[in-house]
Design a protein around this motif. Sequence first.
Motif, PDB file in Angstrom:
ATOM      1  N   ARG A  20       0.892  -1.171   0.000  1.00 18.34           N
ATOM      2  CA  ARG A  20       0.000   0.000   0.000  1.00 18.34           C
ATOM      3  C   ARG A  20       0.923   1.212   0.000  1.00 18.34           C
ATOM      4  O   ARG A  20       1.662   1.444   0.956  1.00 18.34           O
ATOM      5  N   LYS A  21       0.900   2.007  -1.053  1.00 16.01           N
ATOM      6  CA  LYS A  21       1.935   3.018  -1.272  1.00 16.01           C
ATOM      7  C   LYS A  21       1.446   4.436  -0.969  1.00 16.01           C
ATOM      8  O   LYS A  21       0.289   4.773  -1.207  1.00 16.01           O
ATOM      9  N   TYR A  22       2.402   5.216  -0.450  1.00 16.22           N
ATOM     10  CA  TYR A  22       2.186   6.640  -0.194  1.00 16.22           C
ATOM     11  C   TYR A  22       3.363   7.419  -0.783  1.00 16.22           C
ATOM     12  O   TYR A  22       4.497   6.920  -0.776  1.00 16.22           O
TER      13      TYR A  22
ATOM     14  N   LYS B 215       5.967  12.332   7.009  1.00 23.88           N
ATOM     15  CA  LYS B 215       7.054  11.877   7.870  1.00 23.88           C
ATOM     16  C   LYS B 215       7.193  10.364   7.724  1.00 23.88           C
ATOM     17  O   LYS B 215       6.232   9.622   7.965  1.00 23.88           O
ATOM     18  N   GLU B 216       8.378   9.938   7.337  1.00 26.78           N
ATOM     19  CA  GLU B 216       8.591   8.527   6.998  1.00 26.78           C
ATOM     20  C   GLU B 216       8.195   7.595   8.133  1.00 26.78           C
ATOM     21  O   GLU B 216       7.501   6.597   7.914  1.00 26.78           O
TER      22      GLU B 216
ATOM     23  N   VAL C 146       4.206   7.112   8.584  1.00 27.67           N
ATOM     24  CA  VAL C 146       3.310   6.746   7.481  1.00 27.67           C
ATOM     25  C   VAL C 146       2.274   5.725   7.950  1.00 27.67           C
ATOM     26  O   VAL C 146       1.105   5.762   7.543  1.00 27.67           O
ATOM     27  N   GLY C 147       2.694   4.809   8.844  1.00 31.90           N
ATOM     28  CA  GLY C 147       1.739   3.835   9.378  1.00 31.90           C
ATOM     29  C   GLY C 147       0.612   4.504  10.132  1.00 31.90           C
ATOM     30  O   GLY C 147      -0.561   4.116  10.020  1.00 31.90           O
ATOM     31  N   LEU C 148       0.929   5.556  10.895  1.00 34.08           N
ATOM     32  CA  LEU C 148      -0.110   6.289  11.625  1.00 34.08           C
ATOM     33  C   LEU C 148      -1.040   7.021  10.658  1.00 34.08           C
ATOM     34  O   LEU C 148      -2.246   7.123  10.907  1.00 34.08           O
TER      35      LEU C 148
ATOM     36  N   ALA D 177      -2.043  15.310  15.616  1.00 32.14           N
ATOM     37  CA  ALA D 177      -1.082  15.749  14.613  1.00 32.14           C
ATOM     38  C   ALA D 177      -1.278  14.976  13.311  1.00 32.14           C
ATOM     39  O   ALA D 177      -1.749  13.833  13.319  1.00 32.14           O
ATOM     40  N   LEU D 178      -0.916  15.617  12.194  1.00 34.36           N
ATOM     41  CA  LEU D 178      -1.193  15.019  10.884  1.00 34.36           C
ATOM     42  C   LEU D 178       0.019  14.327  10.268  1.00 34.36           C
ATOM     43  O   LEU D 178      -0.035  13.920   9.111  1.00 34.36           O
ATOM     44  N   HIS D 179       1.147  14.241  10.985  1.00 38.52           N
ATOM     45  CA  HIS D 179       2.300  13.450  10.549  1.00 38.52           C
ATOM     46  C   HIS D 179       2.867  13.938   9.226  1.00 38.52           C
ATOM     47  O   HIS D 179       3.319  13.149   8.393  1.00 38.52           O
TER      48      HIS D 179
END
Length: 511
Positions: free
Chosen positions: A266-268, A307-308, A311-313, A370-372
Motif C-alpha cells: 500500500r503506497k504513499y 514523515k517517513e 506513514v503507518g499512523l 497531529a497530521l504526521h
Amino acid sequence: LARRSGMDLLQKGLKAAKSAALGLTECEEKVLEATNNDPWGPTGSQMNEIAKYTRSGGEDFQKVCATLWKRTQDSGTNWRHVYKALAVFEYLIQQGSPQCIDHLQRREGELRRLTRFEFREPGERGKDQGINIRVKSENMLKLLSDRDAIDALRDKARANANKYGGFSAEDMARGGSSSRSFGSSGGGGGGGGGGAGVLADLLKAVLDPRVIAVVALLVVVLLPISFAYVEYFEYGLKQRKSTGTVDVSEVYTAGRYFVGPDYKFRKYPSDAHLVTLNELGIFSAGSSNSSIGLEFIIDVVYTYLLKEDEVGLIHEEMAGGYKQVIESRVKEGIKNEAIYLAFSEYFQERDYIESRLREAVERRLAVPPALHAEIDQFFLGRVQIPDQVAQKQLDAKIQLELNDKEAYMKSAQLERDLTSVEVNKITLQADKVLRIATSEANLVAQRARQRSKKIVEGALREGYAELFARANITEQRHRMAFDYLRTISSRADTGLTMTFLTDSNVVKTTN
C-alpha cells in the motif's frame, strides 16, 4: 507472444544500432534509458543496475556520473531528464559507491544551480514542474551536508538488501543461484544449478516426477509474484491481498522486497506534495480587537512531506483521505492567522506575511491529533481584492478625502478671517498713527508760522522804527502815508513797487 517477442527483438536491435553509431557504452545506455522523457520511472531495477556500475569503479563510474550531469543541463519540456537524473543521484547516495557521495559534494555548485530551475507548462494555469526539481535539489544539498544522515540511509538500505534482497532477474532465470537463493549452501550444483538443483535432486529421490513438475511450476509461477517494488518516490506498507489488512508496523522505502504471493504494498508518496490554493478568501486585521478588516482573496502554493516513520499512523488515522485533511488544516491556519495581519502589510511586507502564515500552518498541523506531515515550501502568490470590496474601499477613501477637504476649507476660511481681523487692526493702527502724526505736524507747522509771523512782525516793527528814526519821520501822518504806500506795493494787482533811498541812489546838490 511470438509477435511481441519479435517487436522486442526489433526494438533492441534499433537501440543497439543507435548506441553503436553514437559510440555509447552499456552503462551509458542504461543511464539514458532510466532518465528518458517517459512519464514514469526510473524503476528500482534500473537504478539498482546503475548503482552496480558505480561500485565497479573506474571508467563505468565516470561515464555514469558524466551522463547524469549531462542530463541535468537540459531544460524546458525536457525537465523530466533533470528530475530523473537527480532521482538517480539520490539513489546512488544510498546504494551506490561511496565515491558518489564525494563526487556530489565536490559538484555542490551544480546542485545549487538546480535550486533555481524554472519551467511552467503552457497556459494561464500551467503547472509549475520546476518546483519538483527545486525541492529535490534542495533536499539533496541538505542530505549531502549531513554525513550522519547519509550513513543512516546507507545502513538502512544495506539492512533491507540483506533482509529482502538478493534476487535479480538473472538470479531468477538461473533458478536462484545468488548468495541468498532458496536452500543454497554456497557450493554445489555445478554449471549454475545451485540450491535449486539440490532441491530438485531431493525431490526426485522422494517424490513422483509429476509432483516435482507441479512443485516446479508453482515455484516458477509464485516466485515472480512474491516480489514487490517500492519506487524511489514512494513509501510502502505491506498489505495482504486476500484480506486487505495493512501492516503499519514497518515502513518500506525504495527497493525490491520478497513479501510473498499474498502481499503487496500500500503506497504513499515520499516526495513533495504540491498544493495550490487559488482564490482563498480571508479577512485582514480590523481597526480594533473587536472587529475584522477587509475581505480579500489570496493565492498560496505550498509543498509538504509525509514523515517517513509516521506513514503507518497516517494510514491508520486517515488512509487515503489525508490530503483533504491536511489541506483543510492549512486553510484553517492561514485564515486564523490572517485576521491579525493588516491589509496594507500584504503589499508592503510580503516576506513578513509569508513567514507568519507559514508558521501558523506549521502550528496548526502540529495541533493534536497531529497530521504526521511537515511543510517544505510555502509561497504567497497573488493578493486580490474583490470588485465589491474594492468599490467600498474606494468609496470610503473618497469620503475620507472629502472630509479632509472640508476640514481644510474650513481651516483656510478661519485663517482668512483671522488674517482680515489682523489686517483691519493694523490698518486702524496705521490710520491712528497717521492722524496723530498729521495733527502733530499741523500743530508744529501752525506754531512755526505763528512764531515766524511774530518774528517777521517784530523785525518789521524794529526795521520801521529804525527807518523812521533815520529818515527823521516823526509825524504821525507821514508814518501813515508810508504804511499806505507799503500796503499798496505789496499787492500784486497794482503793479507798484517801493524802493528806499540810499547814498548811492540819492542825487546830492550843493549850494
